[in-house]
Design an enzyme around this catalytic site. Sequence first.
Site, PDB file in Angstrom:
ATOM      1  N   ASP A 197      76.052  45.337  -0.768  1.00  0.00           N
ATOM      2  CA  ASP A 197      76.346  45.995   0.505  1.00  0.00           C
ATOM      3  C   ASP A 197      77.780  46.506   0.520  1.00  0.00           C
ATOM      4  OD1 ASP A 197      73.878  45.639   1.729  1.00  0.00           O
ATOM      5  OD2 ASP A 197      74.445  43.766   2.720  1.00  0.00           O
ATOM      6  N   TYR A 248      73.247  11.637  -1.699  1.00  0.00           N
ATOM      7  CA  TYR A 248      72.432  10.673  -0.977  1.00  0.00           C
ATOM      8  C   TYR A 248      72.399   9.289  -1.631  1.00  0.00           C
ATOM      9  CZ  TYR A 248      70.767  13.942   2.510  1.00  0.00           C
ATOM     10  OH  TYR A 248      70.695  14.806   3.561  1.00  0.00           O
ATOM     11  N   GLU A 301      72.402  42.435  -4.856  1.00  0.00           N
ATOM     12  CA  GLU A 301      72.865  41.337  -3.999  1.00  0.00           C
ATOM     13  C   GLU A 301      71.717  40.643  -3.277  1.00  0.00           C
ATOM     14  OE1 GLU A 301      75.233  40.849   0.266  1.00  0.00           O
ATOM     15  OE2 GLU A 301      75.533  42.665  -0.913  1.00  0.00           O
TER      16      GLU A 301
END
Length: 364
Positions: free
Chosen positions: A245, A107, A193
């Site tokens: 997962d 920015y 996770e």
Amino acid sequence: MEGNRIRNRSSSRTPHLLSKIRELTKSVLGDLGNGRSPSLAIDVFRSYCRNPNGSCSCKPDFPKGKEIVTFRKESHVHRLDVLLRVLLIVQQLLQENRHGSKRDIYYMHPSVFRDQSVVDRAINDLCILLGCSRHNLNVVSVGKGLVMGWLRFTEAGAKFDCMNNLNSAQPVPVHVEEVEDILSVADYILVVEKESVFQRLANDQFCRANRCIVITGRGYPDIPTRRFLRLLIETLHLPAYCLVDCDPYGFDILSTYRFGSMQMAYDAKFMRNPKMSWLGAFPSDFEKYGLPTECLLPLTAEDKRKTEAILLRCYLQREAPDWRFELELMLHRGVKFEIEAFSVHSLSYLSREYIPSKIHGLQN
């Protein structure tokens, strides 16, 4: 209470870096003043190649060549402009002993940078050119990791006592180089996770029943989480297990923790954890733990493409062939499932049965 207590101090590299920045700036200005096109030779690193037959010559901590960035190439002009602007911002941060995020930097010149990824690349280029890590430039990531369990430490003088409330989440420290006075009586570190799994373990009082430290990066881990995990492993000499997962994205997160990311391959030696073990969830766990077929989800076309790409990574054949077997099994079956699927047996099955049995199997 006995524990492993070690101080970790980080020596300041600021004067050295400011000297290198001045040399780099002087070289570029000298070329421009003499009518020459500035050229920068940037080392190219990679954390893996796509040669799965084991005959690759990858050396993760060494460059694989150089990329010459010069004003002579039109496609490089904007890249050099961004790099020099970011260099000046970094110089100011170091001189004033202040910190800024990548988003802060973006920015400062949004009309020039145009995209955050351009700034990210410039920061990586500067780290390679200056031979340092991102935190040495006083560029910090916004931390999102969480930790709980048998652990105490201080960060910049502030005390964090996870042992005072074993199943309460504490934020992973952002300024990892300022972490010291690490104290723990844990037997292992468990990395999960997802925040939902972290909270499940907290609700089940997992750390009270098991002498451990639990960390989550809440998906793909940020830099502070990866650095903090490595610091704990090196300081406390504890085994680390990772639970993700059973899908290609979980496996990619696991690989990021163990082998490092391609984007920051130049710094992998400070963030990878080569002794981390994959706890699960394995495709083969589906039968072993009696999950019903309703827990399975079909692999999407994108899942299959990602899995096939991961299978080509050389480190799987070289360092983790058993991981490769499980990944091939997932692709062959064409299905995936989430860690939470084990709740089909009971809400606390994951913390009271699955994880303890998995860790027992790896320790024996």
